[in-house]
Design an enzyme around this catalytic site. Structure first.
Site, PDB file in Angstrom:
ATOM      1  N   LYS A   1       0.839  -1.208   0.000  1.00  0.00           N
ATOM      2  CA  LYS A   1       0.000   0.000   0.000  1.00  0.00           C
ATOM      3  C   LYS A   1       0.872   1.255   0.000  1.00  0.00           C
ATOM      4  O   LYS A   1       0.563   2.238  -0.671  1.00  0.00           O
ATOM      5  CB  LYS A   1      -0.958  -0.019   1.197  1.00  0.00           C
ATOM      6  CG  LYS A   1      -2.145  -0.942   0.945  1.00  0.00           C
ATOM      7  CD  LYS A   1      -2.877  -1.377   2.202  1.00  0.00           C
ATOM      8  CE  LYS A   1      -3.813  -2.533   1.862  1.00  0.00           C
ATOM      9  NZ  LYS A   1      -4.339  -3.228   3.026  1.00  0.00           N
TER      10      LYS A   1
ATOM     11  N   GLN B   1      -5.096  -2.389   9.617  1.00  0.00           N
ATOM     12  CA  GLN B   1      -4.861  -3.655   8.909  1.00  0.00           C
ATOM     13  C   GLN B   1      -5.412  -4.824   9.718  1.00  0.00           C
ATOM     14  O   GLN B   1      -5.164  -4.943  10.912  1.00  0.00           O
ATOM     15  CB  GLN B   1      -3.344  -3.816   8.647  1.00  0.00           C
ATOM     16  CG  GLN B   1      -2.971  -5.030   7.839  1.00  0.00           C
ATOM     17  CD  GLN B   1      -3.502  -5.005   6.414  1.00  0.00           C
ATOM     18  OE1 GLN B   1      -3.589  -3.948   5.794  1.00  0.00           O
ATOM     19  NE2 GLN B   1      -3.870  -6.156   5.894  1.00  0.00           N
TER      20      GLN B   1
ATOM     21  N   ASP C   1     -11.334   2.047   3.882  1.00  0.00           N
ATOM     22  CA  ASP C   1     -11.626   0.616   3.690  1.00  0.00           C
ATOM     23  C   ASP C   1     -13.121   0.388   3.465  1.00  0.00           C
ATOM     24  O   ASP C   1     -13.518  -0.678   2.991  1.00  0.00           O
ATOM     25  CB  ASP C   1     -11.227  -0.175   4.946  1.00  0.00           C
ATOM     26  CG  ASP C   1      -9.935  -0.956   4.789  1.00  0.00           C
ATOM     27  OD1 ASP C   1      -9.594  -1.289   3.639  1.00  0.00           O
ATOM     28  OD2 ASP C   1      -9.299  -1.245   5.814  1.00  0.00           O
TER      29      ASP C   1
END
Ligand code: GUN
Length: 292
Positions: free
Chosen positions: A52, A96, A119
């Protein structure tokens, strides 16, 4: 049969994002900034977060990683989230997953400011998506819908069968494809671990989406001639003919199924690169919304 080249589409979208970011930097001296919180040292998570960061750099965005120990308490993690919620320099961030078992994931996701939830996992964003309102779409469903759009695959009135009902793929994707939108307007069936006679459903699918998490689950006898097949799975399979000792495969037995399809995504190089680029699209969107 046409192979859906997710790698090429993702590269094209990245170029579009890069051009837009360059223009933003020219006009404002600012750049979109994505942060990630990484708890512990799960090797797959380390790899995801590193990629990322690399993605951000490749389009001119800023990125940062907040690393917390495996033994971090829930309240320490909540403090970090609160810090990022407040920090005006950061447009969007992700926590995460997976998190260590002593941390309540729902509580953590629920504490992210929905305006920074790139997200798209916060119940507020999932609820807005469900109602067809402006929101952040979770990255994998967003990437898949974008692939269907860019390949001009007709979805209206089609029967779409989704294998898997996870919170981050199957469930949101089934909603997105059933809504009055383009791509969308599908009749959607979701199959899951309790579904009986899965094959009876999958053989009816004009569009079959495999997000079930089982290597090569979808075989040729489960697929209708001319179907569009989207493979969300990615699994390492021992393969002594490879220098690495493994090869990658999806939830679909590609070698068997490809010949029957009108379109199919390969693994790797199908859905995976689109998921990564969808996070960048959401980060750009968060930046633009924050500036309004
Ligand atoms: N772990 C695996 N995929 C994802 C993702 O898309 N977002 C987050 N936050 N964690 C993940």
């Amino acid at each position: 049969m046409q192979i859906i080249d997710g790698k090429a589409v993702a590269a094209a979208i990245k170029e579009e994002i890069k051009a837009e970011v360059a223009q933003i930097i020219d006009n404002t001296d600012e750049s979109p900034h994505l942060s990630a919180i990484l708890v512990g040292h799960d090797p797959a998570s380390e790899t995801y977060v590193a990629s990322k960061e690399k993605d951000c750099k490749s389009v001119g965005m800023m990125s940062s990683v907040y690393r917390l120990s495996e033994r971090t308490t829930e309240s320490e993690l909540l403090e970090t989230i609160n810090f990022l919620n407040q920090d005006e320099e950061i447009n969007g961030f992700i926590v995460q997953l997976p998190l260590p078992r002593h941390i309540n994931v729902e509580k953590i996701i629920g504490s992210i400011d929905p305006k920074k939830d790139v997200d798209g996992f916060h119940p507020y964003n999932l609820g807005k998506m469900m109602l067809g309102q402006e929101s952040f779409f979770p990255a994998t469903p967003y990437g898949i819908v974008e692939l269907l759009r860019r390949y001009k695959i007709d979805t209206a009135g089609k029967h779409c069968v989704v294998l898997g009902r996870s919170n981050i793929v199957g469930t949101p994707l089934s909603v997105m494809l059933s809504r009055k939108s383009d791509p969308g307007n599908c009749t959607v069936t979701i199959c899951h671990s309790q579904t009986r006679n899965i094959k009876e459903h999958t053989t009816q699918a004009d569009i079959l989406i495999a997000a079930i998490g089982q290597p090569e689950f979808v075989t040729a006898d489960m697929v209708k001639e001319g179907a569009v097949v989207i493979d969300v799975g990615i699994h390492r399979i021992a393969d002594q003919s490879k220098r690495s000792g493994y090869s990658l495969t999806g939830d679909v037995n590609y070698n068997e199924v490809a010949a029957k399809c009108s379109y199919i995504t390969p693994v790797p190089g199908g859905v995976g690169p689109m998921t990564s680029v969808a996070l960048l699209m959401n980060t750009l969107k968060a930046f633009k919304a924050n500036r309004k």
